[in-house]
Design an enzyme around this catalytic site. Structure first.
Site, PDB file in Angstrom:
ATOM      1  N   PRO A   1      56.351  67.931  88.943  1.00  0.00           N
ATOM      2  CA  PRO A   1      56.774  67.597  87.700  1.00  0.00           C
ATOM      3  C   PRO A   1      55.852  67.438  86.690  1.00  0.00           C
ATOM      4  O   PRO A   1      54.743  66.780  87.169  1.00  0.00           O
ATOM      5  CB  PRO A   1      57.305  66.234  88.110  1.00  0.00           C
ATOM      6  CG  PRO A   1      57.377  65.908  89.337  1.00  0.00           C
ATOM      7  CD  PRO A   1      56.496  67.160  90.120  1.00  0.00           C
ATOM      8  N   GLU A   2      55.858  68.060  85.618  1.00  0.00           N
ATOM      9  CA  GLU A   2      54.890  67.903  84.391  1.00  0.00           C
ATOM     10  C   GLU A   2      55.753  67.137  83.782  1.00  0.00           C
ATOM     11  O   GLU A   2      56.928  66.891  83.784  1.00  0.00           O
ATOM     12  CB  GLU A   2      54.433  69.207  84.116  1.00  0.00           C
ATOM     13  CG  GLU A   2      53.470  69.925  85.092  1.00  0.00           C
ATOM     14  CD  GLU A   2      52.782  71.059  84.515  1.00  0.00           C
ATOM     15  OE1 GLU A   2      52.274  70.862  83.169  1.00  0.00           O
ATOM     16  OE2 GLU A   2      52.156  71.757  85.117  1.00  0.00           O
TER      17      GLU A   2
END
Length: 271
Positions: A2-3
């Site tokens: 996850p960014e």
DNA sequence: ACTGGCTCCTGAGGGC
DNA sequence: TGCCCTCAGGAGCCAG
């Protein structure tokens, strides 16, 4: 991995499913995350309603009347909403059961994520207080980057990934944004001119916007959200494309390590 | 004040 | 088929 786009997509997906719901109980199956999951959640949350789900940087902020549950997904963290009697999965760490019979479960195989409690202003929490501006905020601009980077020898890519500089730009989008902006990732941050930072700010926003849009279509259903890995993969120009020919100038994409991180760039386009 | 390096953890993927 | 090795990565922490 996850960014910011994935965290924001998670926020948009989960908020309508939990807002105004009242917590019946909290079950901590495995407290071992980056920091131990605070046991006080078990007595604090029941009886309280989720008022909203916000985000600061890559932290999700579940707001309750008496405080805020702060959730970081780390590398492999997932939130999913299930019936409370649904079978548990491997690496389910925490379960927040609501009075309507649903449950929000936090699953994290690599345990890089965290779950914290803040009784006061969450933005003043130790983990959040020193963070840089959001990439879409006015505070993130060329003048700011230029001022902050003067005299800095660190390469521009790790500089961009430093959460004290700007939040939410992880390894993938740092490579992508620098490609779009035509900046070599190895260039010392202190040598980057203002006009070039102008391009970088624009590129960061463009790449994050596109990724959020793509994430939005992929993570529609949160009752079944184990995520679909590589959801933005087809739109990446350099990341993971070592040896492929650059889509712009046909130079082979190069992979190097920079600040312990895989870094991809086009030697033709990025100077 | 900076900078680079190490660390946590598990699963995927490559090589043989 | 199966085993072993390497790599992936967010971000805190620490030594120089």
């Amino acid at each position: 991995m996850p960014e910011l786009p994935e965290v924001e997509t998670t926020r948009r997906g989960i908020e309508p499913l939990v807002v105004n719901k009242e917590v019946a109980r909290v079950v901590i199956h495995n407290a071992a995350l980056r920091w131990p999951v605070p046991g006080e959640l078990i007595r604090l949350l029941p009886g309280q309603q989720v008022r909203s789900v916000g985000r600061r940087s890559k932290y999700l902020l579940f707001s309750f009347a008496q405080g805020t549950l702060i959730v970081h997904l780390g590398m492999t963290g997932h939130l999913r909403l299930t019936p409370c009697d649904a079978e548990r999965r491997k690496h389910d760490h925490v379960e927040i059961v609501f009075t309507d019979g649903t449950a929000m479960r936090y699953n994290d195989s690599r345990r890089f994520g965290s779950m914290l409690w803040s009784a006061a202003d969450p933005l003043q929490h130790q983990r959040l207080v020193g963070l840089g501006p959001e990439p879409f905020s006015p505070g993130f601009n060329a003048t700011y980057l230029h001022r902050l980077s003067r005299g800095r020898k660190v390469a521009v890519k790790p500089f961009l990934m430093d959460a004290r500089v700007v939040v939410g730009v992880g390894n993938i989008y740092a490579s992508e944004a620098l490609f779009r902006a035509g900046i070599a990732p190895t260039c010392p941050a202190g040598k980057v001119g203002k006009a070039v930072f102008e391009r970088l700010v624009k590129s960061v926003r463009e790449i994050l916007t596109a990724a959020i849009a793509a994430g939005g279509t992929t993570f529609r259903d949160f009752s079944d959200s184990q995520g679909r890995p590589g959801y933005f993969r087809q739109e990446l120009c350099v990341y993971g494309r070592n040896g492929d020919l650059c889509t712009v100038c046909s130079t082979p994409i190069k992979q190097i390590r920079l600040g312990q991180r895989s870094t991809f760039f086009c030697p033709g386009c990025q100077k």
